[in-house]
Every structure is written in structure tokens, then in C-alpha cells.
Design a protein around this motif. Structure first.
Motif, PDB file in Angstrom:
ATOM      1  N   ALA A 194      -0.130  25.527  15.236  1.00  0.00           N
ATOM      2  CA  ALA A 194       0.890  25.853  14.240  1.00  0.00           C
ATOM      3  C   ALA A 194       0.253  26.499  13.010  1.00  0.00           C
ATOM      4  CB  ALA A 194       1.661  24.596  13.841  1.00  0.00           C
ATOM      5  N   ARG A 195      -0.847  25.936  12.538  1.00  0.00           N
ATOM      6  CA  ARG A 195      -1.557  26.501  11.388  1.00  0.00           C
ATOM      7  C   ARG A 195      -2.059  27.910  11.695  1.00  0.00           C
ATOM      8  NH1 ARG A 195      -3.756  24.795   6.713  1.00  0.00           N
ATOM      9  NH2 ARG A 195      -3.225  22.637   7.164  1.00  0.00           N
ATOM     10  N   ARG A 196      -2.620  28.094  12.878  1.00  0.00           N
ATOM     11  CA  ARG A 196      -3.141  29.408  13.263  1.00  0.00           C
ATOM     12  C   ARG A 196      -2.027  30.452  13.288  1.00  0.00           C
ATOM     13  NH1 ARG A 196      -2.724  32.209  17.455  1.00  0.00           N
ATOM     14  NH2 ARG A 196      -1.980  30.516  18.762  1.00  0.00           N
ATOM     15  N   ILE A 197      -0.889  30.106  13.869  1.00  0.00           N
ATOM     16  CA  ILE A 197       0.243  31.031  13.953  1.00  0.00           C
ATOM     17  C   ILE A 197       0.711  31.426  12.559  1.00  0.00           C
ATOM     18  CG2 ILE A 197       2.671  31.227  14.611  1.00  0.00           C
ATOM     19  CD1 ILE A 197       1.960  29.407  17.039  1.00  0.00           C
ATOM     20  N   ILE A 198       0.856  30.449  11.689  1.00  0.00           N
ATOM     21  CA  ILE A 198       1.361  30.728  10.341  1.00  0.00           C
ATOM     22  C   ILE A 198       0.351  31.527   9.529  1.00  0.00           C
ATOM     23  CG2 ILE A 198       2.084  29.674   8.169  1.00  0.00           C
ATOM     24  CD1 ILE A 198       3.256  27.409   9.995  1.00  0.00           C
ATOM     25  N   GLU A 199      -0.908  31.155   9.604  1.00  0.00           N
ATOM     26  CA  GLU A 199      -1.932  31.875   8.841  1.00  0.00           C
ATOM     27  C   GLU A 199      -2.091  33.314   9.331  1.00  0.00           C
ATOM     28  OE1 GLU A 199      -5.449  29.412   8.961  1.00  0.00           O
ATOM     29  OE2 GLU A 199      -4.775  28.269   7.225  1.00  0.00           O
ATOM     30  N   THR A 200      -1.885  33.539  10.613  1.00  0.00           N
ATOM     31  CA  THR A 200      -2.003  34.885  11.168  1.00  0.00           C
ATOM     32  C   THR A 200      -0.832  35.779  10.763  1.00  0.00           C
ATOM     33  OG1 THR A 200      -3.196  34.022  13.085  1.00  0.00           O
ATOM     34  CG2 THR A 200      -2.199  36.192  13.338  1.00  0.00           C
ATOM     35  N   ASN A 201       0.351  35.196  10.618  1.00  0.00           N
ATOM     36  CA  ASN A 201       1.568  35.983  10.427  1.00  0.00           C
ATOM     37  C   ASN A 201       2.160  35.959   9.022  1.00  0.00           C
ATOM     38  OD1 ASN A 201       2.255  36.964  13.245  1.00  0.00           O
ATOM     39  ND2 ASN A 201       1.870  34.801  13.588  1.00  0.00           N
ATOM     40  N   THR A 202       1.606  35.163   8.119  1.00  0.00           N
ATOM     41  CA  THR A 202       2.193  35.063   6.782  1.00  0.00           C
ATOM     42  C   THR A 202       1.106  34.955   5.714  1.00  0.00           C
ATOM     43  OG1 THR A 202       2.244  32.640   6.677  1.00  0.00           O
ATOM     44  CG2 THR A 202       4.118  33.712   7.764  1.00  0.00           C
ATOM     45  N   PRO A 203       1.470  35.152   4.454  1.00  0.00           N
ATOM     46  CA  PRO A 203       0.533  34.940   3.350  1.00  0.00           C
ATOM     47  C   PRO A 203       0.679  33.534   2.743  1.00  0.00           C
ATOM     48  CG  PRO A 203       2.447  36.082   2.531  1.00  0.00           C
ATOM     49  CD  PRO A 203       2.657  35.876   4.016  1.00  0.00           C
ATOM     50  N   TYR A 204       1.320  32.614   3.445  1.00  0.00           N
ATOM     51  CA  TYR A 204       1.655  31.299   2.910  1.00  0.00           C
ATOM     52  C   TYR A 204       0.440  30.416   2.690  1.00  0.00           C
ATOM     53  CZ  TYR A 204       6.390  32.466   4.519  1.00  0.00           C
ATOM     54  OH  TYR A 204       7.593  33.060   4.745  1.00  0.00           O
ATOM     55  N   ASN A 205       0.555  29.558   1.691  1.00  0.00           N
ATOM     56  CA  ASN A 205      -0.431  28.518   1.413  1.00  0.00           C
ATOM     57  C   ASN A 205       0.122  27.222   2.015  1.00  0.00           C
ATOM     58  OD1 ASN A 205      -2.437  26.904   0.432  1.00  0.00           O
ATOM     59  ND2 ASN A 205      -1.726  26.945  -1.676  1.00  0.00           N
TER      60      ASN A 205
END
Length: 71
Positions: free
Chosen positions: A33-44
Motif C-alpha cells: 500500500a505504501r509503495r503504491i501511494i508513494e509511486t503515484n502521489t506526492p502525499y506524506n
């Protein structure tokens, strides 16, 4: 598995509780989940929480529950 992710929409600013947002994502593990989000968004990302059982049902009934899908 479904995860609730708490995040700030910008990595440049320091986190503020009042600006914390959430999204729901399906992944096989919190690491994925972290990998997907970090790859696709600029979110912290602040927290990734597994939702299951009664907790998942509560989220579906009492929030704007919508699974986010990334390509």
C-alpha cells in the motif's frame, strides 16, 4: 485486504492534524500500500491501518468510503 491511509497532501509542509486526509486502498500488505501511494502521489503518509471485520463495516457505513485505484 483493505487499508485506510492517513496522509498530508504535501510532503513539503509540516504535518498538521487539522489537514490530515484519508483514503482507502486495496493491497496485499501495508508495504505494498505504501509503495503504491508513494509511486503515484506526492502525499506524506502518516499511518496505514488494516481495516477488517467490524471496523471495516463501520468505515463503510459512516464515512465517504471509496476504494482508490491507481494504474
Amino acid at each position: 485486504m483493505i487499508y485506510k491511509v492517513l496522509y498530508q497532501d504535501n510532503k513539503k509542509n509540516s504535518p498538521q492534524r487539522e489537514k490530515t486526509l484519508s483514503l482507502y486502498i486495496e493491497a496485499t500488505s501495508p508495504v505494498e500500500a505504501r509503495r503504491i501511494i508513494e509511486t503515484n502521489t506526492p502525499y506524506n503518509i502518516e499511518l496505514i491501518q488494516l481495516l477488517e471485520g467490524n471496523h471495516l463495516e463501520y468505515e463503510k457505513e459512516n464515512t465517504d468510503f471509496k476504494l482508490v485505484e491507481f494504474e
